[in-house]
Design a protein around this motif. Structure first.
Motif, PDB file in Angstrom:
ATOM      1  N   THR A   2       0.836  -1.204   0.000  1.00 40.36           N
ATOM      2  CA  THR A   2       0.000   0.000   0.000  1.00 40.36           C
ATOM      3  C   THR A   2       0.865   1.247   0.000  1.00 40.36           C
ATOM      4  OG1 THR A   2      -1.721  -1.154   1.232  1.00 40.36           O
ATOM      5  CG2 THR A   2      -1.806   1.241   1.208  1.00 40.36           C
ATOM      6  N   SER A   3       0.627   2.153  -0.946  1.00 36.90           N
ATOM      7  CA  SER A   3       1.405   3.383  -1.023  1.00 36.90           C
ATOM      8  C   SER A   3       0.988   4.333   0.085  1.00 36.90           C
ATOM      9  CB  SER A   3       1.196   4.056  -2.386  1.00 36.90           C
ATOM     10  OG  SER A   3       1.803   5.331  -2.406  1.00 36.90           O
ATOM     11  N   THR A   4       1.959   5.052   0.644  1.00 39.42           N
ATOM     12  CA  THR A   4       1.667   6.062   1.664  1.00 39.42           C
ATOM     13  C   THR A   4       1.505   7.438   1.034  1.00 39.42           C
ATOM     14  OG1 THR A   4       4.023   6.444   2.043  1.00 39.42           O
ATOM     15  CG2 THR A   4       2.935   4.812   3.441  1.00 39.42           C
ATOM     16  N   GLY A 105      19.147  13.059  -4.554  1.00 34.50           N
ATOM     17  CA  GLY A 105      17.697  12.953  -4.472  1.00 34.50           C
ATOM     18  C   GLY A 105      16.970  13.288  -5.757  1.00 34.50           C
ATOM     19  N   ALA A 106      17.670  13.842  -6.757  1.00 34.79           N
ATOM     20  CA  ALA A 106      17.000  14.273  -7.988  1.00 34.79           C
ATOM     21  C   ALA A 106      16.418  13.098  -8.773  1.00 34.79           C
ATOM     22  CB  ALA A 106      17.969  15.053  -8.865  1.00 34.79           C
ATOM     23  N   ALA A 107      17.218  12.068  -8.998  1.00 32.47           N
ATOM     24  CA  ALA A 107      16.751  10.918  -9.777  1.00 32.47           C
ATOM     25  C   ALA A 107      15.574  10.237  -9.081  1.00 32.47           C
ATOM     26  CB  ALA A 107      17.895   9.932  -9.996  1.00 32.47           C
ATOM     27  N   THR A 221       9.732  14.542  -1.061  1.00 29.19           N
ATOM     28  CA  THR A 221       9.022  13.393  -1.595  1.00 29.19           C
ATOM     29  C   THR A 221       7.636  13.850  -2.023  1.00 29.19           C
ATOM     30  OG1 THR A 221       8.070  12.799   0.540  1.00 29.19           O
ATOM     31  CG2 THR A 221      10.249  11.871   0.019  1.00 29.19           C
ATOM     32  N   LEU A 222       6.915  12.996  -2.712  1.00 28.42           N
ATOM     33  CA  LEU A 222       5.559  13.364  -3.107  1.00 28.42           C
ATOM     34  C   LEU A 222       4.675  13.553  -1.885  1.00 28.42           C
ATOM     35  CD1 LEU A 222       3.537  14.017  -5.246  1.00 28.42           C
ATOM     36  CD2 LEU A 222       3.206  11.564  -5.644  1.00 28.42           C
ATOM     37  N   LEU A 228       2.675  19.792   2.291  1.00 30.05           N
ATOM     38  CA  LEU A 228       2.836  21.247   2.249  1.00 30.05           C
ATOM     39  C   LEU A 228       1.598  21.927   1.669  1.00 30.05           C
ATOM     40  CD1 LEU A 228       6.490  21.754   0.976  1.00 30.05           C
ATOM     41  CD2 LEU A 228       5.644  21.955   3.310  1.00 30.05           C
ATOM     42  N   MET A 229       1.108  21.385   0.571  1.00 32.48           N
ATOM     43  CA  MET A 229      -0.036  22.002  -0.084  1.00 32.48           C
ATOM     44  C   MET A 229      -1.292  21.893   0.782  1.00 32.48           C
ATOM     45  SD  MET A 229       1.398  23.062  -2.860  1.00 32.48           S
ATOM     46  CE  MET A 229       0.069  23.490  -3.973  1.00 32.48           C
TER      47      MET A 229
END
Length: 233
Positions: A2-4, A105-107, A221-222, A228-229
């Motif tokens: 399960t994705s967080t 962390g870019a890739a 991270t996503l 933040l949003m």
């Protein structure tokens, strides 16, 4: 498993909190801000001039027209802006052809955004010829569109590049997260109405309203961007 990471379509009463991610290039995704300064020092040495290291903070992150124009005025070098732009682009391309280090962390961030279908744009003050060269290493498949500094009437710190990118992705700028490394880029993104994540590369950047400062892309991270949003709203 399960994705967080919240789904991109997660909504508040007004709509999705995060609609797109817009990323700067030099100093943000690729470790090249130092390349530009090294090339400027080398080119002006060939013209018989020594650059003051204090000028580095003046020219970093801005459009080539501004940076090159400043250095011509500061040194009194006998060269036109167009001639200098050619020399700087050629010198920079020579360096990235030899090595193009990605920022930590870019890739991982680009792969994560792509895996979750997040609309993503590359927004740079660099010229198209440079962006296309860098994209071969970054991976053009990670970006739905790219905006180059020589393709807009007014580049950073004007908001036009980020407004153009948001429009091209069909996103509301207020629901876009921008990742930048310089004050010039931050100013452009904030003027466009975006939420900014600043990862300072050369000069410090202070936190502010709608601006979050981190030390590395490793922190971005996503899930972090969604958080933040959501907090902002």
């Amino acid at each position: 498993m399960t994705s967080t990471v919240p789904a991109l379509g997660t909504r508040t009463a007004e709509g999705p909190a995060l609609e797109a991610v817009l990323l700067d290039m030099d100093g943000t995704l690729v470790d090249t801000e130092g390349f530009w300064w090294d090339v400027e020092v080398e080119v002006f040495a060939g013209l018989g001039h020594t650059l003051d290291d204090a000028w580095r903070h003046v020219v970093v992150g801005g459009p080539m027209s501004r940076s090159a124009g400043f250095l011509i005025d500061a040194t009194g070098a006998d060269i036109t802006l167009a001639e200098l732009a050619v020399l700087l682009n050629e010198g920079f391309e020579d360096r990235i052809d030899r090595t193009l280090p990605l920022m930590p962390g870019a890739a991982r961030l680009l792969a994560e955004l792509s895996a979750h279908g997040v609309p993503t744009a590359l927004v740079s003050a660099s010229h198209r010829r440079v962006i296309d060269r860098v994209l071969t290493s970054l991976g053009p498949q990670y970006f739905a569109l790219t905006v180059a500094g020589d393709e807009v009437a007014r580049t950073k710190p004007h908001p036009e590049p980020y407004l153009l990118a948001a429009s091209g992705l069909g996103a509301d700028p207020a629901r876009c997260a921008v990742v930048e490394d310089t004050a010039t880029g931050v100013a452009a993104a904030e003027a466009a109405g975006c939420h900014v994540v600043a990862v300072p590369s050369v000069a410090p950047i202070d936190p502010a309203t709608r601006r979050t400062v981190v030390t590395s892309l490793e922190e971005v991270t996503l899930a972090f961007l969604h958080g933040l949003m959501t907090e902002m709203r």
